[in-house]
Design a protein around this motif. Sequence first.
Motif, PDB file in Angstrom:
ATOM      1  N   LEU A 165       0.826  -1.212   0.000  1.00  0.00           N
ATOM      2  CA  LEU A 165       0.000   0.000   0.000  1.00  0.00           C
ATOM      3  C   LEU A 165       0.861   1.263   0.000  1.00  0.00           C
ATOM      4  CD1 LEU A 165      -2.885  -0.948   2.448  1.00  0.00           C
ATOM      5  CD2 LEU A 165      -3.040  -0.572  -0.013  1.00  0.00           C
ATOM      6  N   PHE A 196      -4.468  -2.006  -4.949  1.00  0.00           N
ATOM      7  CA  PHE A 196      -5.398  -1.782  -3.848  1.00  0.00           C
ATOM      8  C   PHE A 196      -6.380  -2.946  -3.708  1.00  0.00           C
ATOM      9  CE2 PHE A 196      -4.620   2.955  -4.555  1.00  0.00           C
ATOM     10  CZ  PHE A 196      -3.684   3.016  -3.530  1.00  0.00           C
ATOM     11  N   VAL A 197      -6.848  -3.473  -4.822  1.00  0.00           N
ATOM     12  CA  VAL A 197      -7.763  -4.623  -4.768  1.00  0.00           C
ATOM     13  C   VAL A 197      -7.041  -5.833  -4.187  1.00  0.00           C
ATOM     14  CG1 VAL A 197      -9.051  -6.267  -6.203  1.00  0.00           C
ATOM     15  CG2 VAL A 197      -9.302  -3.815  -6.591  1.00  0.00           C
ATOM     16  N   LEU A 204      -6.792  -5.390  -0.523  1.00  0.00           N
ATOM     17  CA  LEU A 204      -8.090  -5.605   0.104  1.00  0.00           C
ATOM     18  C   LEU A 204      -8.396  -7.087   0.236  1.00  0.00           C
ATOM     19  CD1 LEU A 204     -10.655  -4.219   1.192  1.00  0.00           C
ATOM     20  CD2 LEU A 204     -11.564  -4.335  -1.129  1.00  0.00           C
ATOM     21  N   THR A 257      -6.121  -8.574   2.924  1.00  0.00           N
ATOM     22  CA  THR A 257      -6.577  -8.120   4.240  1.00  0.00           C
ATOM     23  C   THR A 257      -7.824  -8.876   4.668  1.00  0.00           C
ATOM     24  OG1 THR A 257      -5.646  -5.924   3.830  1.00  0.00           O
ATOM     25  CG2 THR A 257      -7.300  -6.106   5.573  1.00  0.00           C
ATOM     26  N   TYR A 258      -8.732  -9.116   3.747  1.00  0.00           N
ATOM     27  CA  TYR A 258      -9.922  -9.904   4.052  1.00  0.00           C
ATOM     28  C   TYR A 258      -9.541 -11.330   4.453  1.00  0.00           C
ATOM     29  CZ  TYR A 258     -14.390 -12.275   3.452  1.00  0.00           C
ATOM     30  OH  TYR A 258     -15.502 -13.040   3.662  1.00  0.00           O
ATOM     31  N   TRP A 298      -8.233 -11.249   7.936  1.00  0.00           N
ATOM     32  CA  TRP A 298      -9.346 -11.079   8.876  1.00  0.00           C
ATOM     33  C   TRP A 298     -10.106 -12.379   9.071  1.00  0.00           C
ATOM     34  CZ3 TRP A 298     -14.775 -10.840   7.692  1.00  0.00           C
ATOM     35  CH2 TRP A 298     -15.555 -10.449   8.764  1.00  0.00           C
TER      36      TRP A 298
END
Length: 75
Positions: A24, A59-60, A63, A66-67, A70
Motif C-alpha cells: 500500500l 489496492f484490490v 483488500l 486483508t480480508y 481477517w
Amino acid sequence: MTQTRPDPSDLQRARQARLVGIVLAVTIVLWMGAQWLGGQLGLEVRYVFLFDLLAIAAFVWALVVTYQIWRGRRG
C-alpha cells in the motif's frame, strides 16, 4: 515468567499484514509520483490512466489479502 512462542499461523498473518502495508505504501508513493511526472512530461491521458489501473489493481489485491487475514483471525 514463561515465554511462549507465537503460533506459526499468527506469524504467517503478521508477515501477510506487513506485506500488505508495504504494498500500500509503495503503491501510493509510486502512483503519486506517476501522476506528478505525467503532468510534468505532458503524457497522454491513456498512459496516466494505465498508472491508475495499476494502482487500483494493487489496492484490490491488498483488500483481498486483508480480508483473508481477517477471516483467518476469526477462524
